[in-house]
Structure formats: C-alpha cells, structure tokens
Design a protein around this motif. Structure first.
Motif: not given
Length: 152
Positions: A97-107
């Motif tokens: 299936g589709e890859w649809r990922n929303e992120y907030a990446v904290f570094l």
C-alpha cells in the motif's frame, strides 16, 4: 551565530539531505554512537531504540518504499537549547500500500553540535498502526524465505 550553532545547522542539513535522498546511512551518519530513536506519541508504547537497532531496521524499511518524496513544511532550530524540529510529509509506495507518513521530528544535538544524540519522531499514529504490523510481517517473511534458502 556561534560556531556550535553553525555546526548544528550543518549537522541538521546533512540529516535532512539524507532523509530527502532516502538513504539510511546518510541519515544515521550524523548520529552519535549513543544516539537513541523513539517513535512518538508515547501512547504507541515504543521504547527508545539504539543506533544499532535503527541501523538494522531503517535500511529494510527504506528498501520497501519506492517513489519516495519528502516535503519539509517547517524547520525550527533553537541553537541555545541544542534542539531542532522538522515538520514533514513523506510519500511513497510499498508492496502493501501507500506510504503516507506525517512527522514532527525532534532532534537534540551534542554539545559541539556535530552529532545528533536524541531523535524523536512524532508519527501519524493512524498510519503507523496500520502500516507497522504489515511491515513486521514482511520482515518475518523475508527472514523465513532467507533461512529456507540457506537450508537448501
């Protein structure tokens, strides 16, 4: 900008470039040996993973996502706190299936700014809860097919 802040920006840009190019080794290259990664929200129940664990899994994940496209919507860098946040949307295709990922990446950066010492990613939990079991099943099937080939 201070030398450490400039270094943080360089480290951050290297990480983002690796992410955009969809190359695990380029993303992880900026991590300290002790860096940990954690999928958020905490309600997912995922414990922090070591750099070694991510180095094992991330290339497998990236290997099944084709036509990957990353759109960075926002980058916030707080040099005084040695932190940055990247808000992004990742799209692509997988065998299931589709890859649809929303992120907030904290570094979180090391004192020198040369490495990332903590990586936390707030993921789209609805997508993650649907996708992750399929990915785990895929990995198990790959291991089984690999071990059955090895025994022949």
């Amino acid at each position: 900008m201070s030398e450490s802040a400039d270094t943080q920006v360089s480290t951050l840009n290297g990480f983002i470039t690796g992410w955009k190019n969809w190359k695990a080794e380029d993303m992880i290259a900026s991590w300290s040996p002790e860096c940990t990664q954690r999928a958020l929200p905490f309600s997912l129940g995922h414990p922090p993973r070591s750099r070694a664990e991510v180095q094992f899994t991330l290339p497998k994940l990236m290997g099944i996502v084709s036509n990957h496209d990353l759109t960075i919507h926002e980058v916030v860098h707080d040099a005084a706190r040695s932190k940055a946040v990247v808000y992004a949307l990742s799209k692509g295709d997988t065998p299931f299936g589709e890859w649809r990922n929303e992120y907030a990446v904290f570094l979180t950066f090391s004192e020198s700014g040369e490495q990332i010492i903590k990586f936390e990613e707030m993921v789209d939990s609805a997508f993650f809860n649907d996708f992750f079991p399929k990915f785990q099943k895929h990995l198990q099937q790959q291991q089984l097919s690999g071990s059955s080939l090895a025994s022949k």
